[in-house]
Design an enzyme around this catalytic site. Structure first.
Site, PDB file in Angstrom:
ATOM      1  N   ASP A  66     -18.853 -19.416  -3.946  1.00 16.26           N
ATOM      2  CA  ASP A  66     -19.112 -19.265  -2.363  1.00 16.26           C
ATOM      3  C   ASP A  66     -17.646 -19.781  -1.501  1.00 16.26           C
ATOM      4  OD1 ASP A  66     -20.153 -19.053  -0.050  1.00 16.26           O
ATOM      5  OD2 ASP A  66     -21.549 -20.210  -0.201  1.00 16.26           O
ATOM      6  N   ASP A 100     -19.030 -12.791   0.659  1.00 18.84           N
ATOM      7  CA  ASP A 100     -18.248 -14.050   0.418  1.00 18.84           C
ATOM      8  C   ASP A 100     -18.740 -14.857  -0.796  1.00 18.84           C
ATOM      9  OD1 ASP A 100     -20.304 -14.666   1.796  1.00 18.84           O
ATOM     10  OD2 ASP A 100     -19.058 -16.144   2.972  1.00 18.84           O
ATOM     11  N   GLU A 101     -20.032 -14.398  -1.396  1.00 14.13           N
ATOM     12  CA  GLU A 101     -20.413 -15.118  -2.777  1.00 14.13           C
ATOM     13  C   GLU A 101     -20.741 -14.172  -3.851  1.00 14.13           C
ATOM     14  OE1 GLU A 101     -24.045 -17.246  -1.557  1.00 14.13           O
ATOM     15  OE2 GLU A 101     -24.245 -15.921   0.285  1.00 14.13           O
TER      16      GLU A 101
END
Length: 417
Positions: free
Chosen positions: A11, A105-106
């Protein structure tokens, strides 16, 4: 034999704010807010330097300045967000093909097949963090555990810019003292309802009988949280990239549902969803609307249509009908807090085939006179937006739905499931 901590959750830390600090070195180490301003607008994301003062995403700019007088407001570089996030995902894919990206974003990784090449999970995670920092310039936190649920919790504990590995024999000791708010799916309302019953930690949740949780959280939510509290999570890392559904939602505070409010919100959501369907060359057979009422109570209604659709106005009309069905079933004097549209049962978008004028006109059929007209308008609007930007043209009910959050940011934050 019990599996090791071979599931990783990676993350990126304060992603949008970290990108701004990467692009402008003068912002590094300073409290910043992406979007908003001291006199209005909405903060889309905050750096860790701002978060320690209580600033958070979704907060009005004036409130952020009140909490943190030194905060600097910056405009977002939305094109760079996707570019840099994709570079990170490419690095993750270098160690295993089993990468499940769950947002911009993860991502989850299954490294069980990579340990013979790169070493144990802790070494793999360390290598990935080092490469992301060196090659992209962004901080990333990673959690490693036996299940997806625990890996995600571990990555939150690791923030900012850290690594936490939970070995199988330490799972209970790790989870028990942590606050329930770290669990996947426990929002502020559920956290408050749990606290009212003396349940503040994951250990206290694990010791609460499932039937008791189901009574005040609902059967599905109660059973799911009861299982996750003891790390029962059979989900594996899924690598399929074909979207199964496309949706969007909007929290609207507490308000009385009026025709104007419901149409305005659903028109805005339908425009976003239908646009994404057309961009992916997909059409939907099933439309689902979720209405959340006060007290964390949600009602969903769905309709499967004979012919797949991707027209904005048609999706808006169906969503309105479903929403009002759910609202009227609750009786009078209700308040709603969220509306959502989801489209599923997706199929490839076919070329429009105009119908002979034999059947009655029905806009739900793309080839009907009204359906064809709507389709032509949508395609023309899509072309204008590609050339002049998404604010250049739109349907009126959707245009008035503006809360200071750019659609570019919404689309980056929303992922197709």
């Amino acid at each position: 034999m019990i599996a090791g901590p071979t599931i990783l959750h990676a993350d990126l830390d304060a992603f949008y704010a970290s990108v701004e600090q990467l692009l402008d070195p003068s912002l590094r180490g300073r409290p910043i807010g992406v979007g908003g301003g001291p006199h209005g607008g909405v903060v889309l994301a905050a750096s860790y330097e701002a978060k320690v003062h209580g600033v958070s995403g979704g907060m009005p700019g004036w409130r952020a300045r009140e909490l943190c007088p030194e905060i600097a407001f910056v405009r977002g570089h939305f094109g760079r967000y996707q570019e840099l996030a994709d570079q990170v995902m490419d690095i993750l894919a270098d160690v295993t093909p089993a990468v499940e990206r769950i947002s911009i974003d993860e991502a989850f990784l299954d490294v069980s097949g990579s340990t013979h090449l790169f070493g144990p999970p802790a070494e793999i995670a360390t290598m990935l963090r080092r490469r992301v920092r060196a090659e992209v310039g962004l901080p990333i936190s990673i959690g490693a555990a036996r299940t997806k649920h625990l890996a995600k919790v571990a990555s939150q504990v690791a923030k900012p810019d850290g690594l936490v590995v939970v070995e199988p024999d330490a799972e209970g000791a790790f989870l028990d003292p942590l606050p329930v708010g770290l669990m996947w799916g426990v929002g502020p309302v559920a956290q408050r309802r749990l606290a009212e019953r003396g349940i503040r930690t994951i250990g206290e949740l694990a010791r609460t009988p499932s039937f008791s949780l189901e009574k005040f959280l609902g059967q599905a939510t109660g059973a799911r949280l009861s299982a996750l509290a003891v790390n029962e999570d059979p989900r594996r890392v899924a690598t399929s990239h074909r979207a199964r559904s496309i949706g969007a939602q909007s929290a609207i505070g507490r308000c009385t549902p009026t025709p104007e409010v419901v149409r305005e919100v659903l028109a805005h959501l339908a425009e976003r969803v239908a646009g994404r369907l057309r961009a992916k060359h997909r059409a939907a057979r099933t439309i689902t609307v979720r209405v959340r009422f006060t007290g964390l109570r949600s009602v969903t209604r769905a309709l499967t249509v004979p012919a797949p659709l991707a027209a904005t106005l048609t999706l808006t009309e169906i969503a309105e009908q479903l929403a009002w069905t759910a609202i009227r079933e609750q009786g009078e004097s209700v308040e709603i807090t969220l509306l959502a549209i989801s489209t599923s049962n997706l199929v490839p978008l076919q070329a429009l085939q105009a119908e002979l004028p034999l059947a009655p006109d029905d806009p739900r059929r793309a080839g009907s006179p009204t359906g064809s007209a709507r389709w032509a308008v949508d395609l023309s609007m899509d072309a204008v937006r590609r050339r002049f930007g998404k604010d250049a043209v739109g349907y009126w009910p959707a245009l008035v739905r503006a809360h200071g959050v750019p659609d570019e940011f919404r689309e980056l934050a929303e992922h197709d499931l």
